[in-house]
Design a protein around this motif. Structure first.
Motif, PDB file in Angstrom:
ATOM      1  N   THR A  70       4.466   0.978 -16.480  1.00 16.74           N
ATOM      2  CA  THR A  70       5.141   0.053 -15.560  1.00 16.74           C
ATOM      3  C   THR A  70       4.137  -0.427 -14.520  1.00 16.74           C
ATOM      4  O   THR A  70       3.071   0.178 -14.345  1.00 16.74           O
ATOM      5  N   THR A  89       4.467  -6.879   6.123  1.00 19.30           N
ATOM      6  CA  THR A  89       4.949  -5.503   6.311  1.00 19.30           C
ATOM      7  C   THR A  89       3.949  -4.666   7.090  1.00 19.30           C
ATOM      8  O   THR A  89       4.237  -4.200   8.193  1.00 19.30           O
ATOM      9  N   HIS A 124      -0.332  -7.493  -5.795  1.00 16.14           N
ATOM     10  CA  HIS A 124       0.170  -8.613  -4.998  1.00 16.14           C
ATOM     11  C   HIS A 124      -0.178  -9.908  -5.721  1.00 16.14           C
ATOM     12  O   HIS A 124      -1.325 -10.089  -6.156  1.00 16.14           O
ATOM     13  N   ILE A 129      10.968  -0.704  -2.392  1.00 17.93           N
ATOM     14  CA  ILE A 129      10.584  -0.660  -3.809  1.00 17.93           C
ATOM     15  C   ILE A 129      11.818  -0.406  -4.666  1.00 17.93           C
ATOM     16  O   ILE A 129      12.525   0.588  -4.472  1.00 17.93           O
ATOM     17  N   ARG A 185      -7.575   8.637  -1.215  1.00 18.84           N
ATOM     18  CA  ARG A 185      -6.234   8.706  -1.810  1.00 18.84           C
ATOM     19  C   ARG A 185      -6.278   9.407  -3.155  1.00 18.84           C
ATOM     20  O   ARG A 185      -7.147   9.152  -3.964  1.00 18.84           O
ATOM     21  N   SER A 236       7.142  -2.470   2.135  1.00 18.69           N
ATOM     22  CA  SER A 236       8.158  -3.134   1.328  1.00 18.69           C
ATOM     23  C   SER A 236       9.148  -2.127   0.742  1.00 18.69           C
ATOM     24  O   SER A 236       8.824  -0.966   0.507  1.00 18.69           O
ATOM     25  N   ARG A 260       4.583  -7.541  -5.987  1.00 24.98           N
ATOM     26  CA  ARG A 260       5.314  -8.268  -4.953  1.00 24.98           C
ATOM     27  C   ARG A 260       4.539  -9.501  -4.509  1.00 24.98           C
ATOM     28  O   ARG A 260       3.318  -9.583  -4.684  1.00 24.98           O
ATOM     29  N   LEU A 281       8.900   9.354  -9.911  1.00 26.28           N
ATOM     30  CA  LEU A 281       9.221   7.951 -10.175  1.00 26.28           C
ATOM     31  C   LEU A 281       8.402   7.020  -9.298  1.00 26.28           C
ATOM     32  O   LEU A 281       7.959   5.972  -9.717  1.00 26.28           O
ATOM     33  N   GLY A 299       3.783   7.817  -5.055  1.00 28.77           N
ATOM     34  CA  GLY A 299       3.224   7.750  -3.708  1.00 28.77           C
ATOM     35  C   GLY A 299       4.163   8.261  -2.647  1.00 28.77           C
ATOM     36  O   GLY A 299       3.805   8.364  -1.486  1.00 28.77           O
ATOM     37  N   ARG A 304      11.980   3.304  -2.768  1.00 33.94           N
ATOM     38  CA  ARG A 304      11.508   3.479  -1.387  1.00 33.94           C
ATOM     39  C   ARG A 304      12.270   2.513  -0.513  1.00 33.94           C
ATOM     40  O   ARG A 304      12.218   1.312  -0.743  1.00 33.94           O
TER      41      ARG A 304
END
Ligand code: TXA
Ligand code: MG
Length: 330
Positions: free
Chosen positions: A119, A36, A68, A185, A59, A183, A123, A228, A231, A196
């Protein structure tokens, strides 16, 4: 700060993979290619490394990261997947799909990486070099896009270098990425939700599920309450030059980000023109998007005018990123 490091760039190779795994194990920050965008990796279980990562990107620390993993089995050690999540994983992993799932009981990912949520986003990237690094390292690697916070995501090692050289430990260069947007989401909550849009078009996911994905509440973007997908700040993908969407014509001093065969009236007055895809191919446009935004950002234009891009397929993700780019940087 991490500033003051010299940041080597190693072309992808066995030796580079070994160096990357070693650096991650030592708490280092390693940028590597995924299909990506380039990611900035850190050991997902090492809170100190993750703190450095937030610092290197500048950030906000409330922004949780994607873990990952090398395969579904590794994912199952840190997250609980129900039957639908497993169906999505089987259909799209390795690939540009991130699932937000309940943390598994024995999940050893640092709380800092998930910003205290119960949560976790995971990926399996579809990139040879990323997978080799994950296997050599042998554990989950958190990796946000390897850019300064708020800047456009990097699709080449040179983009990473221009944002983060001197702030991170290593860049592994695997050439330009194939997909070009982050990616997709999907939140696996009571309802499956598209958090996303990204590299897997919504329609492909809905086909596997046999039904439509829910839409997150409209205010998921702003900072009231618990977003939710925290980012997804409105101005997450902005170049420095103001961006004007759905341009029907070009004014003097503007740069043009074009799409398709038909150029706009006034195009000769543009300071620069780049075409996301002259043949109108949305996959090609996604792969070019962030690189072209970065390039046009350096051309001294007062505005980047963007032609309309269709919304189907990867067009949903492209339009999402363009809308964020147009919201500007604060
Ligand atoms: O393609 C990608 O996903 C790239 C490559 C490097 O893998 N990574 C990437 O990471 O885009 P990043 O950090 O730029 O975006 C991660 C997104 C953020 O919007 C974050 O809020 C969301 O994932 N996220 C992470 N954990 C979450 C969670 N537990 N719940 C909801 N959203 C989460
Ligand atoms: Mg990012």
């Amino acid at each position: 700060m991490n500033r003051g490091l010299t940041t080597p760039i190693l072309p992808a190779s066995e030796a580079a993979v070994a160096a990357a795994a070693r650096s991650l194990a030592e708490g280092g920050l390693v940028a590597f290619p995924t299909e990506t965008v380039y990611g900035l990796g850190a050991d997902a279980t090492n809170a100190a490394a993750i703190a450095r990562l937030y610092q290197a990107k500048g950030r906000p620390a409330f922004n949780p990261l994607i873990a990952h993993v090398s395969d579904l089995r590794a994912g199952m050690q840190i997250a609980d997947l129900d039957a639908q999540a497993i169906a999505l994983a089987n259909a799209f992993w390795p690939g540009p799909l991130t699932l937000v799932l309940p943390k598994a009981k024995g999940c050893n990912v640092a709380d800092l990486a998930t910003a205290g949520l119960d949560t976790i986003a995971i990926r399996v990237p579809a990139h040879r070099v990323a997978l080799d690094i994950l296997r050599a390292f042998g554990g989950p690697v958190v990796a946000p896009s390897a850019n300064l916070s708020g800047h456009v995501s990097p699709t080449t090692a040179a983009h990473v270098q221009s944002d983060l050289a001197g702030r991170i430990d290593l860049i592994v260069d695997g050439g330009p990425v194939a997909v070009g947007v982050e990616s997709t989401i999907v939140g696996c909550f009571d309802e499956l939700m598209l958090l996303r849009p990204g590299g897997v078009p919504r329609g492909e996911i809905e086909r596997v599920l046999g039904r439509t994905l829910a839409q997150p509440p409209a205010d998921a973007d702003n900072d009231g309450g618990q977003p939710l997908a925290p980012g997804m700040l409105a101005s997450h993908y902005a170049p420095r030059t103001p961006v004007r969407l759905n341009a029907g014509s070009i004014e003097a001093g503007e740069a043009l980000l074009a799409f398709g065969r038909n150029l706009l009236p006034g195009v000769n007055a543009a300071t620069a023109v780049m075409n996301l895809s002259a043949r109108g191919d949305l996959n090609e446009a996604a792969a070019n998007l962030f690189g072209y935004l970065r390039a046009l950002d350096t051309r001294g234009a007062h505005t980047i005018a963007v032609m309309a891009v269709p919304h189907h397929g990867l067009g949903e993700a492209i339009n999402d990123r363009l809308r964020r780019a147009a919201m500007g940087r604060e």
